[in-house]
Motif scaffolding. Structure first.
Motif, short mmCIF file in Angstrom:
data_model
loop_
_atom_site.label_atom_id
_atom_site.label_comp_id
_atom_site.label_asym_id
_atom_site.label_seq_id
_atom_site.Cartn_x
_atom_site.Cartn_y
_atom_site.Cartn_z
N TYR A 1 28.62 9.87 58.38
CA TYR A 1 28.23 10.56 59.61
C TYR A 1 26.72 10.43 59.79
N ARG B 1 29.14 13.12 64.69
CA ARG B 1 29.49 14.40 64.05
C ARG B 1 29.00 15.58 64.89
N GLU C 1 31.57 18.45 66.22
CA GLU C 1 31.46 19.85 65.84
C GLU C 1 30.92 20.73 66.97
#
Length: 385
Positions: free
Chosen positions: A56, A111, A115
C-alpha cells in the motif's frame, strides 16, 4: 548535464554494494523514495531478495507524532521498508559521495481511498477512484500539504521531487488494470477524470455551472466515446464533446485547485527546509492532463517551484514550454529500463537532444529496476557525456 538516478530504499538496504554501484554509474545525485505508492518491484542484484511487494502507499520512515491528532494520516510501511528505511539508505548513498534528494508521491493512494472513501474522485457516473484523492477537498489538501513537508525534508536531503501533486484521474494504473478496451483518447480521459464529490460540485457552482446538469452533460458527451466514434485530438476534442464554455469552466476550476495546492505544498516544504533546499515537481506542460506528472501551467509553476522533472522518453518536445520560461531546473526524465519501454542504448543521443531543447539536468528511471546490461549502457552514456 547533472544526472540523478531514481532509487528505492529496498534497492540499497542490506546490500553493501548497492550504493557504490549506483555511484559508479556516473551520477552525482540520487532521488530516493521517501513516500511511495503500492508497487511490485524486481531487485535483480539484491543479495537478500528478488521481488519486493509494497502492499500500500506508505511513508518509508517513521511518521511524526503530529499525525496522531489527524483523521487522515500517512501509513508506515510494512516489512518491505521497516523502520527508517529511507534514512538508512540515504546514509549509505551519502557515504558513497552522492547527493540525496527525496522523492515524494502525493495524490496517489489506494489505501487512503479504501479506508476513507469520501476522499476519492467520483466520476460523472458515481464511480469512485480509490487510487485518486480529490485534491479539491479541504481535509485532503491539508493532508497532502503536511505530507509533502514531512516526507520531503528528511535528514540529509538536499532537495525534493514531488510527484502526483495534482489531479490523478482515470488513466493512472490501478491493480491489474483492465481499462484499455475502449480508446478514450485525451477527451475521454479528461471527461472520465472530472470529479463530482461534494467539494467539486460546490466548486463547479462557483464557476457558474450546475453540478447535476454538468454530470448529465458529461455522460451525454461520453456516449460517442463509448461508441469509439472519431474525436478531435487534445482540448479541441473536449470542447467539441462538452461545449466550449462548459469545458472552459471545468478547466478553470480544476486548474485553480491544482495551482493553489501546488503553491501551498511548495510553501510548506520551504518553510520546513534548510536554506538552499530545492523543490522540483514532476510535471506535464498541459494543465488538464492528469497523472504522476501533474498538469501545470509552465509560467506559473516555475514561479512557484525551483524547477520541474519532465517525462521525455519518446516525447522530448514536452520540454519546450518549460524551456521558453528561461528559469529554474529543467530535468529531462528518461526511462533506462529496456523492459519498461526505455532505451538506455540511445541515452547519450537522447540527452543531447534534451540539452538542445533547454534541459539542464537529466533523470534516470530507475537504477534499482534496470538490468545489468541497461546499467552498463547508462555508464557508457554518462561517461561519454
Amino acid at each position: 548535464m547533472k544526472a540523478s538516478a531514481f532509487v528505492y530504499p529496498w534497492d540499497v538496504n542490506e546490500d553493501p554494494r548497492a550504493a557504490a554501484r549506483i555511484a559508479a554509474l556516473g551520477v552525482e545525485q540520487v532521488t530516493l523514495a521517501a513516500a511511495y505508492h503500492s508497487t511490485r518491484a524486481l531487485t535483480p542484484r539484491h543479495p537478500q531478495h528478488r521481488v519486493v511487494t509494497a502492499e500500500y502507499a506508505a511513508v518509508l520512515y517513521p511518521p511524526g507524532g503530529a499525525w496522531q491528532e489527524r483523521t487522515l494520516r500517512p501509513y508506515p510501511a510494512g516489512d518491505w521498508a521497516p523502520g527508517d528505511a529511507y534514512g538508512e539508505a540515504a546514509a549509505a548513498l551519502a557515504d558513497a559521495g552522492l547527493s540525496v534528494h527525496s522523492w515524494v508521491v502525493l495524490a496517489h493512494n489506494s489505501r487512503l481511498g479504501a479506508e476513507h472513501p469520501r476522499t476519492s474522485v467520483v466520476n460523472a457516473y458515481g464511480d469512485r477512484y480509490p487510487w485518486a484523492p480529490c485534491i479539491a477537498q479541504p481535509a485532503t489538501r491539508a493532508y497532502l500539504v503536511a505530507l509533502a513537508a514531512e516526507a520531503a525534508v528528511r535528514p540529509g536531503a538536499h532537495g525534493t521531487e514531488l510527484e502526483s501533486l495534482g489531479w490523478c484521474g482515470l488513466a493512472h494504473l490501478h491493480a491489474h488494470d483492465k481499462t484499455g478496451g475502449v480508446g478514450l483518447g485525451e477527451a475521454g480521459q479528461y471527461l472520465m477524470s472530472l470529479c463530482f464529490c461534494p467539494a467539486c460540485r460546490e466548486g463547479y457552482g462557483r464557476h457558474g455551472l450546475d453540478p447535476a446538469e454538468l454530470a448529465a452533460a458529461v455522460r451525454t458527451a461520453l456516449e460517442p466515446v463509448w461508441r469509439e466514434e472519431p474525436c478531435e485530438p487534445g482540448w479541441a476534442g473536449v470542447e467539441k464533446l462538452l461545449g466550449e464554455s462548459t469545458a472552459a469552466a471545468t478547466r478553470a476550476y480544476r486548474d485553480e485547485s491544482a495551482r493553489t495546492l501546488q503553491e501551498e505544498a511548495v510553501a510548506a516544504v520551504r518553510a520546513a527546509a534548510p536554506p538552499g533546499f530545492r523543490v522540483l515537481l514532476h510535471a506535464d506542460p498541459v494543465s488538464y492532463h492528469c497523472g504522476a506528472n501533474a498538469g501545470v501551467d509552465p509560467a506559473h509553476i516555475l514561479s512557484v517551484a525551483d524547477g520541474v522533472v519532465v517525462p521525455c522518453t519518446g516525447c522530448p518536445d514536452l520540454l519546450k514550454p518549460f524551456a521558453a520560461q528561461r528559469r529554474g531546473v529543467l530535468a529531462a526524465n528518461f526511462t533506462v529500463v529496456t523492459g519498461m519501454g526505455g532505451s538506455p542504448g540511445t541515452l547519450a543521443a537522447d540527452t543531447a537532444r534534451a540539452r538542445d531543447l533547454g534541459a539542464n539536468q537529466v533523470r534516470l528511471y530507475h537504477a534499482g529496476l534496470a538490468s545489468d546490461a541497461d546499467l552498463s549502457a547508462v555508464r557508457d552514456a554518462l561517461a561519454g557525456g
